[in-house]
Design an enzyme around this catalytic site. Structure first.
Site, short mmCIF file in Angstrom:
data_model
loop_
_atom_site.label_atom_id
_atom_site.label_comp_id
_atom_site.label_asym_id
_atom_site.label_seq_id
_atom_site.Cartn_x
_atom_site.Cartn_y
_atom_site.Cartn_z
N GLY A 33 -49.52 -42.87 2.95
CA GLY A 33 -50.47 -42.05 2.22
C GLY A 33 -51.89 -42.61 2.27
N GLY A 83 -46.75 -36.85 -4.17
CA GLY A 83 -47.42 -37.64 -3.12
C GLY A 83 -46.40 -38.06 -2.08
CG HIS A 84 -43.48 -40.97 -3.12
ND1 HIS A 84 -43.53 -41.07 -4.49
CD2 HIS A 84 -43.84 -42.19 -2.66
CE1 HIS A 84 -43.88 -42.29 -4.84
NE2 HIS A 84 -44.09 -42.99 -3.76
CE LYS A 112 -52.98 -43.62 -5.96
NZ LYS A 112 -52.37 -44.91 -5.90
CG ASP A 113 -51.30 -46.92 -1.69
OD1 ASP A 113 -51.52 -47.69 -2.63
OD2 ASP A 113 -50.54 -45.93 -1.80
CD GLN A 165 -49.27 -49.56 1.39
OE1 GLN A 165 -49.02 -50.36 0.51
NE2 GLN A 165 -48.76 -48.35 1.42
CG HIS A 193 -45.51 -39.32 -7.08
ND1 HIS A 193 -46.24 -39.10 -5.93
CD2 HIS A 193 -45.67 -40.63 -7.37
CE1 HIS A 193 -46.85 -40.21 -5.57
NE2 HIS A 193 -46.52 -41.16 -6.42
P1 AMP Z 1 -45.24 -46.37 -3.01
O1 AMP Z 1 -43.90 -45.84 -3.40
O2 AMP Z 1 -46.24 -46.36 -4.11
O3 AMP Z 1 -45.17 -47.68 -2.26
O4 AMP Z 1 -45.81 -45.32 -1.97
C1 AMP Z 1 -45.09 -44.96 -0.82
C2 AMP Z 1 -46.00 -44.16 0.08
O5 AMP Z 1 -46.43 -42.98 -0.60
C3 AMP Z 1 -47.27 -44.93 0.48
O6 AMP Z 1 -47.53 -44.68 1.85
C4 AMP Z 1 -48.31 -44.33 -0.41
O7 AMP Z 1 -49.62 -44.39 0.13
C5 AMP Z 1 -47.83 -42.88 -0.51
N1 AMP Z 1 -48.41 -42.23 -1.69
C6 AMP Z 1 -48.37 -42.69 -2.96
N2 AMP Z 1 -49.05 -41.86 -3.78
C7 AMP Z 1 -49.55 -40.87 -2.99
C8 AMP Z 1 -50.35 -39.71 -3.23
N3 AMP Z 1 -50.80 -39.40 -4.44
N4 AMP Z 1 -50.67 -38.92 -2.18
C9 AMP Z 1 -50.23 -39.22 -0.93
N5 AMP Z 1 -49.47 -40.30 -0.64
C10 AMP Z 1 -49.13 -41.11 -1.64
#
Ligand code: AMP
Length: 286
Positions: A147, A36-37, A149-150, A153, A34
């Site tokens: 991100g 964010g990614h 967001k986490d 992490q 999305h």
């Molecule tokens: P995930 O696929 O959920 O493991 O996330 C992959 C990366 O995208 C991680 O570094 C997350 O922190 C980042 N991420 C997920 N959602 C968002 C967001 N809304 N804004 C910024 N980064 C994000």
């Protein structure tokens, strides 16, 4: 754009780029991409010559098997997104490639991994740290993008790079939100419309706490209690934790020293959501 599930092939592609003097950036993800990614991908494209996106839904970091089964998987859409954003290499391995039979080693992240998400999701950070170290060892980037967001992490990953002498710059990118304030998450597609409305209370109470803090209400215990009470009294929302902590250590400091972060986690139905806001930041998203 090259897409591969092979460790050997991704290593060759990266080695070739390195020989040509490229700076390598990696964006580790679990797919279902999305905005964010894509904000991480844009940062990587802006700062690096060769951008690698990893797509892998990592079983060991899911403490709830149903959450793992429900997790959205959309490889074709993700590949289109990556292509559209100028990604050079997508590494989309299968389970056997990342966890070959007979594997024994995991990465234990210590104290930081036992707090908050670690407490509510036993084994989560061991799963995250193990797969991130694998992805970083496979791709050997100069820079890796995560991100905000986490929040916990990205701190855990900074710590593990320091502790394990991984010479990688970690860049933390701001949280991307929908217009209603909800932080984008791959799990948001699983929210029913009425659940989505409830979910927006997370960002609302975070913004309220930051507003109060910036307006000079600096009584941290009272602010923490208010944050918790506001979420506990939200119908349809099951609170895991809500607090304000030192943004470097995640300890519940009493000193009103910089920087502070408000962290919240809650479930709406069976969808678990997390969010955070830096109290000292002025940006809408951070
Ligand atoms: P995930 O696929 O959920 O493991 O996330 C992959 C990366 O995208 C991680 O570094 C997350 O922190 C980042 N991420 C997920 N959602 C968002 C967001 N809304 N804004 C910024 N980064 C994000």
């Amino acid at each position: 754009m090259r897409t591969t599930g092979s460790v050997t092939e991704v290593r060759e592609l990266i080695a070739e780029a390195r020989r040509a003097g490229s700076r390598v950036g990696v964006v580790p993800t679990m797919g279902a991409l999305h905005r964010g990614h894509t904000s991480l991908i844009e940062a990587a494209v802006a700062g690096c010559d060769l951008v690698v996106v990893t797509l892998f839904v990592n079983g060991p970091q899911f403490n709830d098997p149903d959450d793992f089964l429900r997790y959205p998987r959309r490889l074709q859409d993700d590949l289109d997104t990556c292509r559209g954003k100028g990604v050079d290499v997508v590494f989309a391995p299968d389970e056997q490639t990342i966890y070959p039979p007979g594997g024994q080693t995991t990465v234990d992240v210590g104290h930081l991994g036992t707090l908050f998400e670690g407490q509510h999701r036993p084994g989560h950070f061991q799963g995250v740290a193990t797969v991130v170290v694998k992805m970083l060892n496979i791709t050997t980037p100069d820079t890796a993008f995560f991100g905000q967001k986490d929040f916990q992490q990205q701190l855990v990953i900074r710590q593990l790079c320091q502790d394990l002498h991984l010479p990688i710059d970690i860049v933390t990118c701001p949280t991307i939100r929908d217009d209603d304030g909800l932080a984008l998450s791959s799990r948001n597609v699983l929210l029913a419309p009425e659940q989505r409305v409830i979910a927006t209370s997370l960002s609302r109470v975070l913004r309220h706490a930051r507003e109060q803090w910036q307006n000079g209400f600096n009584d941290l215990p009272a602010l923490r209690q208010q944050l918790r009470e506001q979420l506990e009294s939200t119908p349809g929302l099951e609170l895991d934790y809500a607090t304000i902590v030192d943004a470097n250590t995640l300890e519940e400091t009493t000193a009103d020293s910089d920087p502070l972060v408000a962290l919240v986690a809650a479930s709406v139905g069976n969808i678990r959501l997390i969010d955070n806001l830096l109290l000292n930041a002025t940006s809408e998203t951070a």
